[in-house]
Scaffold this motif. Sequence first.
Motif, mmCIF file in Angstrom:
data_model
loop_
_atom_site.group_PDB
_atom_site.id
_atom_site.type_symbol
_atom_site.label_atom_id
_atom_site.label_comp_id
_atom_site.label_asym_id
_atom_site.label_seq_id
_atom_site.Cartn_x
_atom_site.Cartn_y
_atom_site.Cartn_z
ATOM 1 N N ILE A 289 0.836 -1.199 0.000
ATOM 2 C CA ILE A 289 0.000 0.000 0.000
ATOM 3 C C ILE A 289 0.873 1.252 0.000
ATOM 4 C CG2 ILE A 289 -1.503 1.386 1.483
ATOM 5 C CD1 ILE A 289 -3.048 -1.105 2.134
ATOM 6 N N SER A 290 1.942 1.240 0.812
ATOM 7 C CA SER A 290 2.836 2.395 0.871
ATOM 8 C C SER A 290 3.475 2.654 -0.486
ATOM 9 C CB SER A 290 3.913 2.151 1.927
ATOM 10 O OG SER A 290 4.808 3.226 1.968
ATOM 11 N N GLU A 291 3.893 1.588 -1.161
ATOM 12 C CA GLU A 291 4.508 1.731 -2.485
ATOM 13 C C GLU A 291 3.507 2.274 -3.503
ATOM 14 O OE1 GLU A 291 6.172 -1.206 -6.022
ATOM 15 O OE2 GLU A 291 6.097 -1.955 -3.958
ATOM 16 N N LEU A 292 2.282 1.688 -3.509
ATOM 17 C CA LEU A 292 1.258 2.124 -4.456
ATOM 18 C C LEU A 292 0.825 3.559 -4.182
ATOM 19 C CD1 LEU A 292 -0.932 -1.117 -4.564
ATOM 20 C CD2 LEU A 292 0.512 -0.231 -6.413
ATOM 21 N N ASP A 293 0.734 3.931 -2.906
ATOM 22 C CA ASP A 293 0.324 5.290 -2.557
ATOM 23 C C ASP A 293 1.334 6.304 -3.071
ATOM 24 O OD1 ASP A 293 -1.462 7.132 -1.062
ATOM 25 O OD2 ASP A 293 0.364 7.483 0.114
ATOM 26 N N ALA A 294 2.634 5.978 -2.964
ATOM 27 C CA ALA A 294 3.666 6.881 -3.492
ATOM 28 C C ALA A 294 3.523 7.035 -5.004
ATOM 29 C CB ALA A 294 5.047 6.350 -3.126
ATOM 30 N N GLN A 295 3.253 5.915 -5.690
ATOM 31 C CA GLN A 295 3.055 5.985 -7.148
ATOM 32 C C GLN A 295 1.836 6.830 -7.496
ATOM 33 O OE1 GLN A 295 3.083 2.127 -9.100
ATOM 34 N NE2 GLN A 295 4.598 1.307 -7.646
#
Length: 600
Positions: A569-575
């Motif tokens: 989720i953290s990775e996708l949110d940054a994207q």
Amino acid sequence: MANLVNLDRVSKGYGAVGALLTNVSLGLEDTDRIGVVGLNGAGKSTLLRMLTKQEEPDEGRVTHRRDLRVATLPQTFQLSAEASVRDVVLGTAWLDEGFGAEHEWAGDAGVRAVLDGLGMPHLGLDQPVGPMSGGERRRVALAALLIRTSDLLILDEPTNHLDVAGVNWLAAHLLKRRGALIVVTHDRWFLDEVCTATWEVADQTVRAYEGGYAAWTLARAERERVAAATEARRQNLLRKEIAWLRRGPPARTSKPQFRIDAANALIADVPPARDSVSLTRLATSRLGKQVYDLENVTLHAGPKTILDDVTWRIGPGDRIALLGANGAGKTTLLRLLAGITSPTSGTFRRGQTVKAAFLSQELHELPGHLRLLEAVEEVARRVQLGDRELSASQLAEVFGFTDRRLWTPVSDLSGGERRRLQLLRLLAGEPNLLLLDEPTNDLDTDTLASLEDLLDTWPGTLIVASHDRYLVERVTDTAYGLLGDGAITHLVGGIDEYLQRIGSVQTATISSTTSTKTAAAPSSTLSAADARAGKKELGKLERTVARLEQKSAQLHEQLAANATDYAKISELDAQLKAVQAEMAEAEEAWLELADKLGDA
């Protein structure tokens, strides 16, 4: 920079009415131009009084920046009967000493220019204000505010008593003015032209939106769509309103393609545009072939000549706007068509099947001893309006009278409610010809939308005299002008042609693009090659935004699918944040390029 005015968790109510505003927090910057909208009685005037510190809140606090100069045009005020126009506008008969006239307007010539712009070229500067009409006194007071320097200008219904040209001039003047502006008005064209943000007063709170009336309508419909509890009737009405905005004048549709696509998705199942052919056929069946014939008619209002040897024919299904300055004779002409007065000379014939209803500017005597629903049922219990059959209570609901208000005594209704009831009773009589003299007076924007919804599909002849440009452009098909020459002039180009003919186009033609800026940028001339390159770049930016929107949707789906994987989720949110930032940059580039191409 600190705000000019701050409202911090403000609440206000009155014993008989109850709470109007609860826990409201707002800030006003020095470049804001705010339009305030809301139903009658929602608390708009209360909000203004607290912003100016004329009233203290029950809870919370209102703070002003030090040395803030606030100039206000309230709905009601008193002017000394002995004061002259010059005393009011240039002196201190209206405002306190702290407000000096701007250099540009400080002399008699400047005052004259403002009075002319507000539609009073006949007014002498030494004329006393005592004998003037209420509308003239209000325009003189408005002129006094416009020539002065203030940090915050607050106007409550400034377009009342202004004709189309006056409203156009005021919009142009306010767009050039420095300082913050708050305006309460039901004139939706004016809101779109002048305001960069909208405050909606409803449900004991104030909601802030970017943009004028069109943007507020779209955002409001979207909010109500998401909140599934909204009534279906109001939702459909809002979607129809937005559909008209999309079909309307080019100034309202010059939006980025990705914005248009979003609006189209929202209103995919709205009713089609008005079917003029079918309505004309229905009108002919109700009215026959003859409605009004004027042959060599001369018409006077006292010593003034309104018509001079005029021949004019009005047919079944005609939807006509009457345009003209205040005092041009629009009301006099409507009274002739209504059969109240007769021509000075010439022949005036009315079709045998014509059943006319005339809405005048005056509030005629209403049955004060009856309750509201009884006053409607006194005319009719069921009403056929076009292809719709409505009960008296359903018709009342269209005009904003909910179940709670149906049993209110007519004598207890406000001025705006009496106006609505007057129009409601006229329609309940099922006329086949409507003569409307300033029908938008005292009506809020929701009631106006409901009225336009009815008139849009009304199968009869419609003649409207109104300074409300929005209503005129929406419900009428042709325009005629009374230009002071004794003739009725067919205006093929509608209001724009009217403004050109009366010579105000050089000061009042403002595009929707420039209305969103504090000061208009100087226009530049692009070569044909540059214009072609610019349009190509616009298409490229639109494709970029569409691609980023698709990527954003995919990321949202992935976020939902990985709801329990916090690292993912953290990775996708940054994207997602990176995509949204890139999309915002592309949209801003689109707007700047579209602005440049539009100015060229």
